[in-house]
Design an enzyme around this catalytic site. Structure first.
Site, PDB file in Angstrom:
ATOM      1  N   GLU A 170       0.829  -1.220   0.000  1.00  0.00           N
ATOM      2  CA  GLU A 170       0.000   0.000   0.000  1.00  0.00           C
ATOM      3  C   GLU A 170       0.860   1.265   0.000  1.00  0.00           C
ATOM      4  O   GLU A 170       0.815   2.076   0.931  1.00  0.00           O
ATOM      5  CB  GLU A 170      -0.941  -0.002   1.197  1.00  0.00           C
ATOM      6  N   GLU A 362      -5.178  -8.467  -0.920  1.00  0.00           N
ATOM      7  CA  GLU A 362      -5.896  -8.290   0.350  1.00  0.00           C
ATOM      8  C   GLU A 362      -7.351  -8.010   0.063  1.00  0.00           C
ATOM      9  O   GLU A 362      -7.661  -7.143  -0.761  1.00  0.00           O
ATOM     10  CB  GLU A 362      -5.364  -7.085   1.146  1.00  0.00           C
TER      11      GLU A 362
HETATM   12  C1  BGP Z   1      -4.459  -2.766   4.897  1.00  0.00           C
HETATM   13  C2  BGP Z   1      -3.137  -3.278   5.353  1.00  0.00           C
HETATM   14  C3  BGP Z   1      -3.160  -4.470   6.184  1.00  0.00           C
HETATM   15  C4  BGP Z   1      -4.434  -4.725   6.954  1.00  0.00           C
HETATM   16  C5  BGP Z   1      -5.688  -4.260   6.292  1.00  0.00           C
HETATM   17  C6  BGP Z   1      -6.909  -4.216   7.165  1.00  0.00           C
HETATM   18  O1  BGP Z   1      -4.401  -1.388   4.869  1.00  0.00           O
HETATM   19  O2  BGP Z   1      -2.241  -3.515   4.294  1.00  0.00           O
HETATM   20  O3  BGP Z   1      -1.965  -4.488   6.901  1.00  0.00           O
HETATM   21  O4  BGP Z   1      -4.336  -4.530   8.274  1.00  0.00           O
HETATM   22  O5  BGP Z   1      -5.556  -3.019   5.696  1.00  0.00           O
HETATM   23  O6  BGP Z   1      -6.914  -3.055   7.946  1.00  0.00           O
HETATM   24  P1  BGP Z   1      -7.179  -3.044   9.472  1.00  0.00           P
HETATM   25  O7  BGP Z   1      -6.263  -4.066  10.049  1.00  0.00           O
HETATM   26  O8  BGP Z   1      -6.854  -1.685   9.916  1.00  0.00           O
HETATM   27  O9  BGP Z   1      -8.601  -3.387   9.653  1.00  0.00           O
END
Ligand code: BGP
Length: 468
Positions: A170, A362
């Site tokens: 990201e 993701e």
């Molecule tokens: C993205 C990241 C992850 C992950 C995901 C979910 O931004 O790459 O590392 O954590 O989001 O977000 P969160 O854990 O804040 O719910």
């Protein structure tokens, strides 16, 4: 497949010579947001602060058992990240830490033993703390060389066993959460936009040089960029809203435009003029960007976004970026809009724009789970989210012709949330018995979604078809 990242999964922050990393100083609780966005100095945190990443879910020590579960789930690939400070504890050692390399070699061998393809993120919200303290992280050009030395160690050691590499997770998160995304703290006398775009330039050059190096050291390797994606919709068909959405989308596509097309887009040059942003570049930087574009575009997708030109109306949650509330969508327990068609839209936008293979690395639903007396979680809500998104992805491939090379569900196993630091915001298809303060047995228990996803993989999605 499934995805995790070292900073939220591994824990064992002081094992086997690992150096202190960015995630180790991001606390749970009220100061978290300000530390992540770079406006609060982590060195001023109260002594009693709790840092959830230091323990996480102990994926570091549990890797063999976890990979067995991944195999049982039927995953064909596993996206995980390497912790930079396990390889170079301060980022500047002359030799990599053998213990660190050895650990990841074991992980990769274990995956390959089961026929699971490793997909490695080189840097997922991660940097040795020493580089932040000495250089101000990606604000400084010196960090490019440190990153490349780290890449070189990985490519030499794992190049024969790993085909897919992602340079930065990201990369656009740097603009929104500069400390979490890139270790950047903003000083009062700095122009935040200039600092962020300068750091972005350094990361973009580092990413391009990593592509070049991977191709040289590991012929046949595929190197991708990674974007926190999710198209920004106009709130209405008022041209002003539509224009606002064009501008908002460009804030994100700025990164991939450079990584895929190899040059600074004209709209960015104009923005820099307007905002008085002067980037320091070396003579051949633009050539480096031009000649070393990525092989594929990977993305995270949790939700779409929405913008109103007048800035009025209710705000919505979502993966970090500010957004207007979309009245047509429902939201998760954390206020993130749920929009499976938005995934199809985003994939089409990216494919129309770049004509490069895409990889969803993701996607998932953060939700509260309530295990029964045997620890079993009946998570129909997660199944519903994932199934609608997998169907949208199938539509993008089958009806629109998008070239999609993979899908890894985020947090196939519960791990610490990046933005909130909570364990109770769970994404996994495997429950991990730990609470927000790391208390619990750490036991892994497959949820209902585990068996559902196994079936999806086994049938290659056919079980989701209307006539199934
Ligand atoms: C993205 C990241 C992850 C992950 C995901 C979910 O931004 O790459 O590392 O954590 O989001 O977000 P969160 O854990 O804040 O719910």
């Amino acid at each position: 497949g499934g995805a995790t990242a070292a900073n939220q999964f591994e824990g064992s922050w002081d094992k086997d010579g690992r150096g202190t990393a960015l995630v180790d100083v991001i606390p749970h609780g009220e100061n978290r947001q300000a530390v992540m966005d770079g406006t609060f100095d982590y060195r001023k945190l109260p002594k009693e602060s709790y840092f959830p990443g230091r323990k996480a879910v102990n994926g570091f020590e549990n890797y063999k058992e976890d990979i067995v579960l991944l195999k049982e789930l039927g995953c064909k690939c596993y996206r995980f990240s390497i912790s930079w400070s396990r390889i170079f504890p301060t980022g500047e050692e002359s030799q990599p830490n053998e213990n660190g390399l050895n650990h990841y070699e074991n992980v990769i061998d274990e995956l390959n033993k089961y026929g699971i393809e490793p997909i490695i993120t080189i840097c997922h919200f991660d940097i040795p703390l020493a580089l932040i303290e000495k250089y101000g992280s990606w604000k400084s050009r010196e960090v490019i060389d440190c990153y490349l030395r780290y890449c070189e160690a990985l490519f030499h050691r794992f190049g024969k066993k790993v085909r897919y590499w992602i340079t930065f997770n990201e990369i656009n998160m740097l603009m929104h959460l500069p400390f979490m995304g890139a270790g950047i703290r903003l000083e009062e006398d700095e122009n935040p936009m200039e600092v962020k775009y300068q750091a972005a330039h350094h990361e973009l050059v580092a990413s391009a040089l990593a592509v070049k190096m991977a191709h040289e050291i590991c012929p046949g390797s595929q190197v991708g960029c990674m974007l926190a994606a999710g198209d920004v919709y106009p709130y209405s068909c008022d041209p002003k809203d539509v224009w606002a959405s064009v501008e908002k989308n460009r804030e994100n596509y700025f990164f991939t435009d450079i990584q895929v097309r190899g040059n600074y887009p004209s709209y960015a040059e104009k923005l820099f003029e307007r905002e008085n942003i002067r980037l320091k570049m070396k003579e051949n930087d633009l050539e480096i960007l031009k000649e070393n574009t990525v092989d594929f575009v990977s993305l995270s997708y949790y939700n779409s976004r929405c913008v109103r030109a007048d800035g009025k109306g209710e705000a919505a949650g979502g993966n970090v970026f500010a957004s207007a509330k979309n009245p047509h969508l429902t939201n998760s327990q954390w206020g993130w809009p749920i929009d499976p068609l938005g995934l199809r839209i985003t994939l089409n936008t990216l494919y129309d724009r770049y004509q490069k293979p895409l990889f969803i690395v993701e996607n998932g639903l953060g939700a509260k789970d309530t295990p029964d007396e045997n620890g079993f979680v009946d998570d129909d809500y997660r199944i519903e989210y994932l199934s609608s998104h997998v169907k949208a992805m199938m539509d993008a491939v089958e009806k629109d012709g998008v070239d999609l090379i993979g899908y890894t569900a985020w947090g196939w196993i519960d791990l610490v949330s990046a933005t909130t630091g909570e364990m109770s915001k769970r994404y996994g298809m495997v429950y991990v018995d730990l609470d927000d303060f790391g208390k619990g047995t750490g036991k892994r228990i497959p949820k209902k979604s585990f068996y559902w996803y196994k079936n999806v993989i086994e049938s290659n999605g056919d079980c989701l078809r209307d006539d199934a």
